[in-house]
Design an enzyme around this catalytic site. Structure first.
Site, PDB file in Angstrom:
ATOM      1  N   GLN A  29      -4.663  -4.913   7.273  1.00  0.00           N
ATOM      2  CA  GLN A  29      -5.666  -5.894   6.857  1.00  0.00           C
ATOM      3  C   GLN A  29      -5.602  -7.150   7.718  1.00  0.00           C
ATOM      4  O   GLN A  29      -6.631  -7.672   8.158  1.00  0.00           O
ATOM      5  CB  GLN A  29      -5.451  -6.275   5.385  1.00  0.00           C
ATOM      6  CG  GLN A  29      -5.577  -5.123   4.401  1.00  0.00           C
ATOM      7  CD  GLN A  29      -6.975  -4.542   4.346  1.00  0.00           C
ATOM      8  OE1 GLN A  29      -7.966  -5.215   4.620  1.00  0.00           O
ATOM      9  NE2 GLN A  29      -7.065  -3.274   3.978  1.00  0.00           N
TER      10      GLN A  29
ATOM     11  N   ASP B 231       3.062  -4.255   8.178  1.00  0.00           N
ATOM     12  CA  ASP B 231       1.852  -3.450   8.076  1.00  0.00           C
ATOM     13  C   ASP B 231       0.678  -4.400   8.238  1.00  0.00           C
ATOM     14  O   ASP B 231       0.332  -5.148   7.327  1.00  0.00           O
ATOM     15  CB  ASP B 231       1.813  -2.744   6.716  1.00  0.00           C
ATOM     16  CG  ASP B 231       0.523  -1.979   6.470  1.00  0.00           C
ATOM     17  OD1 ASP B 231      -0.335  -1.937   7.384  1.00  0.00           O
ATOM     18  OD2 ASP B 231       0.360  -1.443   5.365  1.00  0.00           O
TER      19      ASP B 231
ATOM     20  N   LYS C  86     -10.553  -0.308  10.470  1.00  0.00           N
ATOM     21  CA  LYS C  86     -10.769  -1.584   9.772  1.00  0.00           C
ATOM     22  C   LYS C  86     -11.111  -2.709  10.747  1.00  0.00           C
ATOM     23  O   LYS C  86     -11.650  -3.744  10.340  1.00  0.00           O
ATOM     24  CB  LYS C  86      -9.533  -1.951   8.953  1.00  0.00           C
ATOM     25  CG  LYS C  86      -9.163  -0.931   7.883  1.00  0.00           C
ATOM     26  CD  LYS C  86      -7.947  -1.352   7.103  1.00  0.00           C
ATOM     27  CE  LYS C  86      -7.346  -0.210   6.294  1.00  0.00           C
ATOM     28  NZ  LYS C  86      -8.232   0.315   5.251  1.00  0.00           N
TER      29      LYS C  86
ATOM     30  N   CYS D 158      -4.883   2.393  -3.694  1.00  0.00           N
ATOM     31  CA  CYS D 158      -3.665   2.953  -3.080  1.00  0.00           C
ATOM     32  C   CYS D 158      -2.483   2.000  -3.230  1.00  0.00           C
ATOM     33  O   CYS D 158      -1.671   1.839  -2.313  1.00  0.00           O
ATOM     34  CB  CYS D 158      -3.898   3.294  -1.609  1.00  0.00           C
ATOM     35  SG  CYS D 158      -5.083   4.609  -1.344  1.00  0.00           S
TER      36      CYS D 158
ATOM     37  N   HIS E 207       0.860  -1.182   0.000  1.00  0.00           N
ATOM     38  CA  HIS E 207       0.000   0.000   0.000  1.00  0.00           C
ATOM     39  C   HIS E 207       0.898   1.233   0.000  1.00  0.00           C
ATOM     40  O   HIS E 207       2.028   1.206   0.479  1.00  0.00           O
ATOM     41  CB  HIS E 207      -0.860  -0.042   1.270  1.00  0.00           C
ATOM     42  CG  HIS E 207      -1.940   0.979   1.353  1.00  0.00           C
ATOM     43  ND1 HIS E 207      -1.696   2.296   1.666  1.00  0.00           N
ATOM     44  CD2 HIS E 207      -3.290   0.878   1.193  1.00  0.00           C
ATOM     45  CE1 HIS E 207      -2.839   2.970   1.700  1.00  0.00           C
ATOM     46  NE2 HIS E 207      -3.824   2.132   1.407  1.00  0.00           N
TER      47      HIS E 207
END
Length: 414
Positions: free
Chosen positions: A211, A208, A234, A372, A130
């Site tokens: 998600q 990261d 999220k 993104c 991303h």
């Protein structure tokens, strides 16, 4: 306020869906089918109530107040830190830094840890990142003269591990910064294997988790991570709140990211000294109510259990791939070895933006565009995809509605 789902003994989808007020809404006269959770998930009543009750009954600024309201709100804010430390299996609550989102968390690492890097050292990312895990490292490269290396992915959408290992071989990589789960391909990366490879080459590793943290249990110690980031909105929590977890020894060595109130120990006109971590990295009045909301979200998810959540979402993903394979002209993007609840796709003769617009007319919310991740799109030879992403509240019936509607859209264009 209640943070425990009103069901026991198994995964009760109907009971879970009943806790999301927005799911009773209609869009263009049709029941809402929300398949855009990877962008931002909907909020359960437990989160909404926790935030509302804080503002109704106990709100005040935190840490510096000596009155009852401030003390009570400080306790609630710091309790959220404890909840998140447990959620990630962090060795210490002091390793939990509240940020606005994953983007700010990664920027914090890029600025603070990055300021300790020297020209000739490198940061290694992958082709599937991303922009939030790309742009900060480009800025660091341009500012500090470090090298930015990019590990390729396979045509299926997995990290090319032999290529990644080769990029580590010269010992110049100081940090490997990799997504734990792709927001485009749904790829769940082999985090522990990547961490072991990085550490063997003398590099630290940042994941990261924007998600991944939503879909399965995340244990930063088991992953072998040095830094881990995620964002609250999220994970069924509010916007404006995210988390950086980092090993305390690293946080102690890193300089502050922002200056101002609450991150100081002493101040004169000549100099300042810094507060202990985590407050050293939380300058100014933080997102108090949002942190409390994220704590409520973490409690709510934990009460359901990630084993049940992961099983539900894996079944949804398997069902979605089977149903989408029946849609003429539709091609699912990527075929990774391990995929989470994100499925991107294209359809012959129909632009992804048109797909999303026509689905919306039928009450179905999906995302369309480059998500993104423009460099990844170029690697895949695409300009855009449509993306359906699943949450704890998603049902197989909703996926069937998506597939049936896509067939009608295809028939319309053909």
């Amino acid at each position: 306020m209640t943070t425990t789902p009103p069901h026991t003994g198994g995964f009760d989808l109907a009971a879970i869906r009943a806790q999301f007020p927005i799911l009773s809404e209609t869009v263009h006269g049709r029941p809402l089918v929300f398949l855009d959770s990877a962008a931002s998930a909907q909020k359960p009543e437990a989160v909404i109530s926790a935030m509302a009750e804080t503002m109704r009954h106990q709100y005040a600024n935190i840490h510096r107040g000596l009155h009852w309201m401030s003390e009570r709100t400080t306790e609630a804010y710091e309790n959220a830190r404890d909840l998140i430390a447990g959620f990630l299996n962090a060795p210490s609550r002091n390793e939990i830094i509240f940020t606005r989102n994953s983007t700010e968390a990664i920027n914090l690492v890029a600025h603070s840890f990055g300021s300790m890097l020297k020209p000739g050292q490198a940061v290694l990312i992958s082709e599937m990142e991303h922009h939030a895990n790309l742009i900060p490292w480009q800025m660091l490269r341009d500012r500090a003269g470090i090298e930015l290396r990019v590990a390729p992915i396979t045509d299926a959408g997995d990290i090319d591990l032999p290529a990644l290992e080769a990029l580590l071989a010269d010992g110049k990589v100081a940090l490997v910064a990799i997504t734990h789960m792709s927001n485009v391909l749904g790829t769940i990366t082999p985090a522990r294997q990547i961490a072991d490879m990085a550490h063997a080459a003398g590099a630290l590793v940042l994941f990261d988790g924007s998600q991944a943290v939503v879909h399965h249990r995340t244990d930063v110690q088991a992953l072998g991570a040095d830094f881990y980031t995620f964002t609250g909105h999220k994970l069924y929590g509010p916007t404006g709140i995210g988390v950086l977890w980092a090993r305390q020894a690293l946080l102690e060595d890193m300089p502050p990211f922002l200056g101002g109130g609450d991150m100081i120990s002493t101040v004169t006109f000549e100099k300042a000294t810094w507060a202990h971590v985590p407050h050293k990295f939380e300058a100014g009045t933080p997102a108090i109510v949002e942190a409390i909301g994220l704590g409520a979200a973490v409690s709510w998810v934990d009460a359901i259990g990630f084993e049940a959540i992961a099983a539900h979402e894996q079944a949804l993903t398997t069902h979605a791939l089977a149903r989408l394979a029946e849609v003429p002209g539709l091609v699912v993007t990527g075929n990774p070895a391990c995929r989470g609840g994100v499925v991107s796709f294209t359809m012959a003769d129909v632009h992804p933006h048109d797909i999303a617009t026509l689905l919306d007319r039928n009450g179905i919310a999906v995302r369309a565009g480059h998500h993104c991740a423009e460099p990844l799109m170029r690697r895949l030879g695409l300009s855009a995809t449509a993306r359906a992403s699943f949450g704890i509240y998603t049902s197989k019936d909703e996926i069937d509605t998506l597939a049936d509607t896509l067939v009608r859209i295809r028939d319309f264009f053909v």
